[in-house]
Scaffold this active site. Sequence first.
Site, PDB file in Angstrom:
ATOM      1  N   ASP A 129       0.821  -1.222   0.000  1.00 28.83           N
ATOM      2  CA  ASP A 129       0.000   0.000   0.000  1.00 28.83           C
ATOM      3  C   ASP A 129       0.853   1.269   0.000  1.00 28.83           C
ATOM      4  O   ASP A 129       0.471   2.287   0.582  1.00 28.83           O
ATOM      5  CB  ASP A 129      -0.975   0.008   1.200  1.00 28.83           C
ATOM      6  CG  ASP A 129      -1.740  -1.290   1.291  1.00 28.83           C
ATOM      7  OD1 ASP A 129      -2.211  -1.750   0.233  1.00 28.83           O
ATOM      8  OD2 ASP A 129      -1.829  -1.863   2.388  1.00 28.83           O
ATOM      9  N   LYS A 187       2.412   1.774  -5.263  1.00 31.03           N
ATOM     10  CA  LYS A 187       3.123   1.169  -6.408  1.00 31.03           C
ATOM     11  C   LYS A 187       2.303   1.280  -7.691  1.00 31.03           C
ATOM     12  O   LYS A 187       2.856   1.452  -8.771  1.00 31.03           O
ATOM     13  CB  LYS A 187       3.426  -0.306  -6.125  1.00 31.03           C
ATOM     14  CG  LYS A 187       4.395  -0.524  -4.974  1.00 31.03           C
ATOM     15  CD  LYS A 187       4.647  -1.998  -4.727  1.00 31.03           C
ATOM     16  CE  LYS A 187       3.452  -2.728  -4.185  1.00 31.03           C
ATOM     17  NZ  LYS A 187       3.004  -2.304  -2.847  1.00 31.03           N
ATOM     18  N   GLY A 210      -4.131  -4.901  -3.987  1.00 30.77           N
ATOM     19  CA  GLY A 210      -5.098  -3.983  -4.569  1.00 30.77           C
ATOM     20  C   GLY A 210      -4.356  -2.723  -4.950  1.00 30.77           C
ATOM     21  O   GLY A 210      -3.788  -2.057  -4.087  1.00 30.77           O
ATOM     22  N   HIS A 211      -4.285  -2.441  -6.236  1.00 31.60           N
ATOM     23  CA  HIS A 211      -3.520  -1.279  -6.698  1.00 31.60           C
ATOM     24  C   HIS A 211      -4.470  -0.199  -7.198  1.00 31.60           C
ATOM     25  O   HIS A 211      -5.271  -0.448  -8.095  1.00 31.60           O
ATOM     26  CB  HIS A 211      -2.539  -1.699  -7.791  1.00 31.60           C
ATOM     27  CG  HIS A 211      -1.420  -2.547  -7.261  1.00 31.60           C
ATOM     28  ND1 HIS A 211      -0.551  -3.245  -8.057  1.00 31.60           N
ATOM     29  CD2 HIS A 211      -1.031  -2.802  -6.000  1.00 31.60           C
ATOM     30  CE1 HIS A 211       0.327  -3.887  -7.300  1.00 31.60           C
ATOM     31  NE2 HIS A 211       0.040  -3.634  -6.049  1.00 31.60           N
ATOM     32  N   GLN A 232       2.516  -6.073  -2.665  1.00 31.73           N
ATOM     33  CA  GLN A 232       2.893  -6.110  -1.234  1.00 31.73           C
ATOM     34  C   GLN A 232       4.180  -5.310  -0.958  1.00 31.73           C
ATOM     35  O   GLN A 232       4.470  -4.375  -1.688  1.00 31.73           O
ATOM     36  CB  GLN A 232       3.005  -7.562  -0.750  1.00 31.73           C
ATOM     37  CG  GLN A 232       1.647  -8.265  -0.621  1.00 31.73           C
ATOM     38  CD  GLN A 232       1.256  -9.083  -1.822  1.00 31.73           C
ATOM     39  OE1 GLN A 232       2.069  -9.749  -2.417  1.00 31.73           O
ATOM     40  NE2 GLN A 232      -0.009  -9.047  -2.197  1.00 31.73           N
ATOM     41  N   THR A 273      -7.646  -1.754   0.030  1.00 28.82           N
ATOM     42  CA  THR A 273      -8.303  -1.762  -1.281  1.00 28.82           C
ATOM     43  C   THR A 273      -9.041  -3.083  -1.478  1.00 28.82           C
ATOM     44  O   THR A 273     -10.093  -3.141  -2.103  1.00 28.82           O
ATOM     45  CB  THR A 273      -7.230  -1.611  -2.392  1.00 28.82           C
ATOM     46  OG1 THR A 273      -6.329  -0.586  -2.013  1.00 28.82           O
ATOM     47  CG2 THR A 273      -7.826  -1.291  -3.734  1.00 28.82           C
ATOM     48  N   GLY A 287     -11.156  -3.517   2.613  1.00 31.90           N
ATOM     49  CA  GLY A 287     -11.805  -2.371   3.254  1.00 31.90           C
ATOM     50  C   GLY A 287     -11.397  -2.199   4.719  1.00 31.90           C
ATOM     51  O   GLY A 287     -11.890  -1.302   5.397  1.00 31.90           O
ATOM     52  N   LYS A 326       2.850  10.050  -1.116  1.00 30.82           N
ATOM     53  CA  LYS A 326       1.851  10.543  -0.151  1.00 30.82           C
ATOM     54  C   LYS A 326       2.416  11.558   0.844  1.00 30.82           C
ATOM     55  O   LYS A 326       1.966  11.632   1.984  1.00 30.82           O
ATOM     56  CB  LYS A 326       1.184   9.363   0.560  1.00 30.82           C
ATOM     57  CG  LYS A 326       0.317   8.522  -0.405  1.00 30.82           C
ATOM     58  CD  LYS A 326      -0.524   7.492   0.297  1.00 30.82           C
ATOM     59  CE  LYS A 326      -1.989   7.820   0.287  1.00 30.82           C
ATOM     60  NZ  LYS A 326      -2.859   6.715   0.699  1.00 30.82           N
ATOM     61  N   SER A 379       5.935  12.087  -4.849  1.00 32.32           N
ATOM     62  CA  SER A 379       4.523  12.011  -5.220  1.00 32.32           C
ATOM     63  C   SER A 379       3.690  12.763  -4.186  1.00 32.32           C
ATOM     64  O   SER A 379       3.759  12.478  -2.995  1.00 32.32           O
ATOM     65  CB  SER A 379       4.107  10.549  -5.315  1.00 32.32           C
ATOM     66  OG  SER A 379       2.714  10.462  -5.486  1.00 32.32           O
ATOM     67  N   GLY A 415       0.198  13.422  -4.508  1.00 31.82           N
ATOM     68  CA  GLY A 415      -1.243  13.257  -4.708  1.00 31.82           C
ATOM     69  C   GLY A 415      -1.469  12.086  -5.640  1.00 31.82           C
ATOM     70  O   GLY A 415      -0.536  11.598  -6.283  1.00 31.82           O
TER      71      GLY A 415
HETATM   72  P1  IMP Z   1      -2.419 -12.971   2.514  1.00 33.05           P
HETATM   73  O1  IMP Z   1      -1.361 -12.712   1.528  1.00 33.05           O
HETATM   74  O2  IMP Z   1      -3.790 -12.588   2.035  1.00 33.05           O
HETATM   75  O3  IMP Z   1      -2.391 -14.367   3.068  1.00 33.05           O
HETATM   76  O4  IMP Z   1      -2.151 -12.025   3.785  1.00 33.05           O
HETATM   77  C1  IMP Z   1      -0.982 -12.161   4.557  1.00 33.05           C
HETATM   78  C2  IMP Z   1      -0.589 -10.823   5.159  1.00 33.05           C
HETATM   79  O5  IMP Z   1      -0.189  -9.930   4.124  1.00 33.05           O
HETATM   80  C3  IMP Z   1      -1.723 -10.106   5.884  1.00 33.05           C
HETATM   81  O6  IMP Z   1      -1.170  -9.403   6.977  1.00 33.05           O
HETATM   82  C4  IMP Z   1      -2.274  -9.158   4.832  1.00 33.05           C
HETATM   83  O7  IMP Z   1      -2.933  -8.069   5.398  1.00 33.05           O
HETATM   84  C5  IMP Z   1      -0.988  -8.760   4.130  1.00 33.05           C
HETATM   85  N1  IMP Z   1      -1.184  -8.361   2.728  1.00 33.05           N
HETATM   86  C6  IMP Z   1      -1.333  -9.176   1.677  1.00 33.05           C
HETATM   87  N2  IMP Z   1      -1.443  -8.466   0.538  1.00 33.05           N
HETATM   88  C7  IMP Z   1      -1.346  -7.174   0.888  1.00 33.05           C
HETATM   89  C8  IMP Z   1      -1.346  -5.947   0.130  1.00 33.05           C
HETATM   90  O8  IMP Z   1      -1.457  -5.912  -1.095  1.00 33.05           O
HETATM   91  N3  IMP Z   1      -1.225  -4.807   0.861  1.00 33.05           N
HETATM   92  C9  IMP Z   1      -1.061  -4.806   2.208  1.00 33.05           C
HETATM   93  N4  IMP Z   1      -1.043  -5.923   2.947  1.00 33.05           N
HETATM   94  C10 IMP Z   1      -1.177  -7.105   2.289  1.00 33.05           C
END
Ligand code: IMP
Length: 424
Positions: A14, A17, A41-42, A224, A299, A302, A331, A411, A413
Amino acid sequence: MTQTAIIVGTQWGDEGKGKITDYLARDFDFVVRFHGGNNAGHTVVANGKTYKFFLLPSGVLSPGTVSVIGNGVVVDPKVLIGEINNFKVNNSAPNLKISERAHVIMPYHLLMDNGLGAGQGKLAAGSTGRGIAPVYADKAYRHGIRVGDLIEPELFKEKLEKSYYFNTQILTKVFRLPFERTIEDIYNEYLAYGQELLPYIHDTELDLYNAYAQKKSILFEGAQGMSLDPDQGMYPHGTSSNNVAGYASVGSGVGINEKSKIIGVAKAYVSRVGNSPFITELPENEAVYIREKGAEYGTTTGRARRIGWLDLVQIRQSVRTSGLSEIAFTKLDVLDGLKELKICMAYEIDGQITLEMPASLSKIRRAKPVYTTLPGWEDTDATTYETLPHNLRHYIEFVEKKINCHISFVSLGADRERTILRLR
Ligand code: IMP
């Protein structure tokens, strides 16, 4: 510009990227996702519209660029088809290729994620529940289903029998969760997905190899962030695919043998969704201002993100483990108007100061932040680096010096236009 560039997250995901990928995509022939799935979630804001991508690479908004879902990605076909159809409502069909070798998230993986989370107690990462750990585990067990299997009915049946048997045994006998779906029902549903995805399925590793040999440019889009990496991050509080830059080769099949630009994306503060020690975490009454201003809600799920001060130990570890050539600092506008800003320079563990993230989880649990305080700034309306408030430039240059890595993008905004390039 180098022929290849890799974008990775330096924190807990988050970091922004998607915005940086979209910003650069126009200059690349290919944009490749190389790991993770729809746990990511991008968010991309372009032409006044906000797009949320989960499996589609953030390059899809550049029509001249081929977007690739590489072999290291795990694909939930139902989610991907939904995303493609949504995208087509306002745009032409995405210029997309999906690797035959990418693994498929099956219905039993989703249920398995619940069982796993519940059983891990304090050590659970707080999964997004998208089946990520179970699908990567199946890949390692060697009974996973790959995208290419969905278009080979006989082979798919053979593989599904093995995978279904194993997973339903664990679900019903170990986790004691009811699983009603029959193998025939899943077989028919996933064969139909295979037919819908057929035009996009390719030997993308070969396609990318040929493109690379022909000097086409390739941008690798990480998901991630470093602290979620199963090797370099805060294991076991992370995800199940590697996100450090070295994995771009593994997850795409491109053996990169020349110098690449490696861009680490770092947010001006830190957010975390899920469970783990969080050394610079702010108390809720202070976190709420940044969370609301920065719209820090997952994203994908929620969920409200936990918020903390910038942690330079974390970013330095990313510089080291990904070999970053530069940083995109995002940000910064969210911090506008704060009187003072804290930056974590090191950790104090049992009375000792350390500049490095320990491997030991118990040491991480005991670590306390060692802060420096810098003065804040008023606003960031300026569009050139030189006209930014003095204290903001000081903040950027201070961080740059302490992490020993050039900050090339600032960046301010979500819009593409709110990006300032800083040449070396
Ligand atoms: P999983 O990959 O869904 O099994 O989640 C494992 C850990 O990674 C958890 O703490 C999630 O909240 C975190 N996580 C997975 N994907 C993302 C992402 O795209 N952004 C932020 N945290 C993520």
